[in-house]
Design an enzyme around this catalytic site. Structure first.
Site, PDB file in Angstrom:
ATOM      1  N   GLU A  51       0.535   5.901   7.437  1.00 33.22           N
ATOM      2  CA  GLU A  51      -0.806   5.489   6.986  1.00 33.22           C
ATOM      3  C   GLU A  51      -1.497   4.596   8.011  1.00 33.22           C
ATOM      4  O   GLU A  51      -0.936   3.579   8.428  1.00 33.22           O
ATOM      5  CB  GLU A  51      -0.680   4.734   5.646  1.00 33.22           C
ATOM      6  N   LYS A  76       1.556  -1.577  -4.618  1.00 32.35           N
ATOM      7  CA  LYS A  76       1.643  -0.484  -3.631  1.00 32.35           C
ATOM      8  C   LYS A  76       1.284  -1.020  -2.246  1.00 32.35           C
ATOM      9  O   LYS A  76       1.912  -0.693  -1.239  1.00 32.35           O
ATOM     10  CB  LYS A  76       0.711   0.663  -4.039  1.00 32.35           C
ATOM     11  N   ASP A 128      17.405   2.100   2.715  1.00 29.95           N
ATOM     12  CA  ASP A 128      17.103   3.029   1.627  1.00 29.95           C
ATOM     13  C   ASP A 128      15.770   2.643   0.972  1.00 29.95           C
ATOM     14  O   ASP A 128      15.712   1.716   0.162  1.00 29.95           O
ATOM     15  CB  ASP A 128      18.266   2.963   0.621  1.00 29.95           C
ATOM     16  N   HIS A 148     -10.571   0.808   7.242  1.00 34.34           N
ATOM     17  CA  HIS A 148      -9.702   1.957   7.013  1.00 34.34           C
ATOM     18  C   HIS A 148     -10.310   3.199   7.645  1.00 34.34           C
ATOM     19  O   HIS A 148      -9.643   3.970   8.309  1.00 34.34           O
ATOM     20  CB  HIS A 148      -9.603   2.156   5.500  1.00 34.34           C
TER      21      HIS A 148
HETATM   22  C1  MEV Z   1      -3.755   1.149   0.359  1.00 36.42           C
HETATM   23  O1  MEV Z   1      -2.671   1.846   0.902  1.00 36.42           O
HETATM   24  C2  MEV Z   1      -3.299  -0.160  -0.249  1.00 36.42           C
HETATM   25  C3  MEV Z   1      -4.368  -0.935  -1.025  1.00 36.42           C
HETATM   26  O2  MEV Z   1      -4.939  -0.093  -2.008  1.00 36.42           O
HETATM   27  C4  MEV Z   1      -3.673  -2.107  -1.664  1.00 36.42           C
HETATM   28  C5  MEV Z   1      -4.514  -2.872  -2.658  1.00 36.42           C
HETATM   29  O3  MEV Z   1      -5.454  -2.302  -3.240  1.00 36.42           O
HETATM   30  O4  MEV Z   1      -4.196  -4.060  -2.873  1.00 36.42           O
HETATM   31  C6  MEV Z   1      -5.466  -1.376  -0.137  1.00 36.42           C
END
Ligand code: MEV
Length: 426
Positions: free
Chosen positions: A83, A261, A277, A375
């Site tokens: 990513e 995430k 792992d 991004h």
């Molecule tokens: C993207 O991979 C991760 C985010 O969505 C995390 C978040 O929203 O805190 C930017």
């Protein structure tokens, strides 16, 4: 009729023979097969020993996050991830953390839990008591399985027993607490859990089914803390915005899944780069986040008396330095060397610091300019490549896409055509 995927003896074939079958099954071109089998540092023979039915490798970019100061020591952080922006974001956050001295970390001992499930126990509470009474014998039996771990100061240290209610009735769950030292520990713990099973069956007079490590490693936690100066973040309003973002995640599981995430973007990338792992860490992290019955953030964000932002993280961290791919994968070994970590505990603490940095970077973006701007600038390069740009054209097209604010494949294709025509007419 479609082609059958039932291929007997596939595992007995060479990687080349397997690739040939897959080529025919999926109509792959020679070039595509060549790409799958182009291995770089991880040779096909090595890959073939790591998992089953190997036909090639799946390379993932390895980046280095810079600026990490953890417990007064500088680290370069290898991150394996597909990513865009994750490595840059971690590096930026680590730079901001340096203003107030970087990250400080600590952890528990590297204790993993091995579970032994006894069912059909007529008097489960009697059994629980007697298992606890036999603790020394059970620990001795477990430790006989791994004299090396014991000689290093590790091994089974204690047991806990619980009676649980399930849809099929009560069960007696014995938990072996094993200090795994620098190993992730799954092999050691599973072997020990299997070895003590006859004892458990003798005591409970029930039947033992599962004997397996738990990935909810609540006794092997890594923690990290950092203070982010309000000036480094862009002012107290940014601090407040980040705390609002945290409050949102703490109150709402839909937001919280994305919050966590983002943390795992950093954590999983280092776990993968070091050959550990990723699934064990992910499972442990999310189960830990839900341990109270409500799914909550793995990080906490607060404001101190100076108006600065204080972040902390705590999560299970079952990573190792010995055994598994960490010790055998040529790139994982180099990643460990780049990190310069001496123990699995140190590695776990570094990983926790990366998770905290990653979360800060995401929340700061989200609470200010939004995530898409940065991004998209990076994503634009991927789109440019997908649109057929090569060499210098990649950056030119990416720049044009980012400038326009429309990072889309159709637009990228138009730019590629336009720039190629311009070049040709010069
Ligand atoms: C993207 O991979 C991760 C985010 O969505 C995390 C978040 O929203 O805190 C930017």
């Amino acid at each position: 009729m479609g082609k059958s995927s039932q291929i007997s003896g596939f595992y007995k074939l060479s990687t080349q023979e397997r690739a040939k079958i897959v080529k025919e099954f999926a109509n792959l071109t020679d070039e595509e097969v060549g790409l799958i089998r182009a291995t770089g540092a991880l040779k096909l023979e090595q890959a073939d020993r790591m998992i089953e039915n190997v036909i090639g490798v799946m390379p993932v970019p390895l980046g280095i996050a810079v600026n990490f100061l953890i417990n007064g020591k500088d680290y370069l952080i290898p991150m394996a991830i597909e990513e865009p922006s994750v490595v840059a974001a971690a590096s930026n956050a680590a730079k901001m953390a340096r203003v107030k001295g970087g990250f400080t970390t600590n952890s528990t001992a590297p204790i993993m839990i091995g579970q032994i499930q006894a069912v059909h126990v007529v008097d489960p509470h009697r059994a629980k008591l007697e298992i606890l009474s036999a603790k020394e014998e059970i620990i001795k039996k477990a430790n006989e399985q791994d004299p090396i771990l014991v000689s290093l100061g590790g091994g089974a240290k204690d047991i806990e027993v619980k009676v649980i209610d399930t849809i099929t009735g009560q069960m007696v769950i014995t938990e072996l607490l094993v200090d795994c030292r620098d190993a992730m520990g799954a092999n050691a713990v599973n072997t020990m859990a299997e070895a003590v099973t006859p004892l458990i069956e003798k005591i409970t007079l029930g039947k033992v089914y599962l004997r397996i490590i738990s990935n909810l490693a609540t006794k092997r936690l890594a923690r990290a803390k950092a203070i982010f100066a309000k000036e480094a973040l862009g002012g107290e309003e940014v601090v407040d915005g980040i705390i609002e973002a945290y409050a949102f995640a703490a109150a709402d599981p839909y937001r919280c899944a994305t919050h966590n995430k983002g943390i795992m973007n950093g954590i999983t990338a280092v776990v993968l780069a070091t050959g550990n792992d990723t699934r064990a860490i992910e499972a442990g992290a999310h189960a830990y986040a839900a341990r109270s019955g409500q799914y909550i953030p793995l990080t906490v964000w607060e404001k101190n008396n100076d108006g600065d932002l204080v972040g902390t993280i705590e999560l299970p961290m079952a990573v190792g330095l010995v055994g598994g791919a960490t010790a055998s994968h040529p790139i994982a070994k180099i990643a460990i060397k780049i990190l310069g970590v001496k123990t699995a505990t140190e590695l776990g603490e570094v990983i926790a610091a990366v998770g905290l940095a990653q979360n800060l970077a995401a929340l700061k973006e989200l609470a200010t300019i939004g995530i898409q701007k940065g991004h998209m600038a990076l994503h634009a390069r991927n789109i440019a490549i997908m649109a057929g740009a090569t060499g210098e054209l990649i950056d030119k097209v990416a720049e044009a896409l980012a400038k326009e604010g429309k990072v889309r494949l159709d637009r990228a294709k138009q730019f590629v055509e336009q720039f190629i025509k311009q070049e040709a007419s010069k």
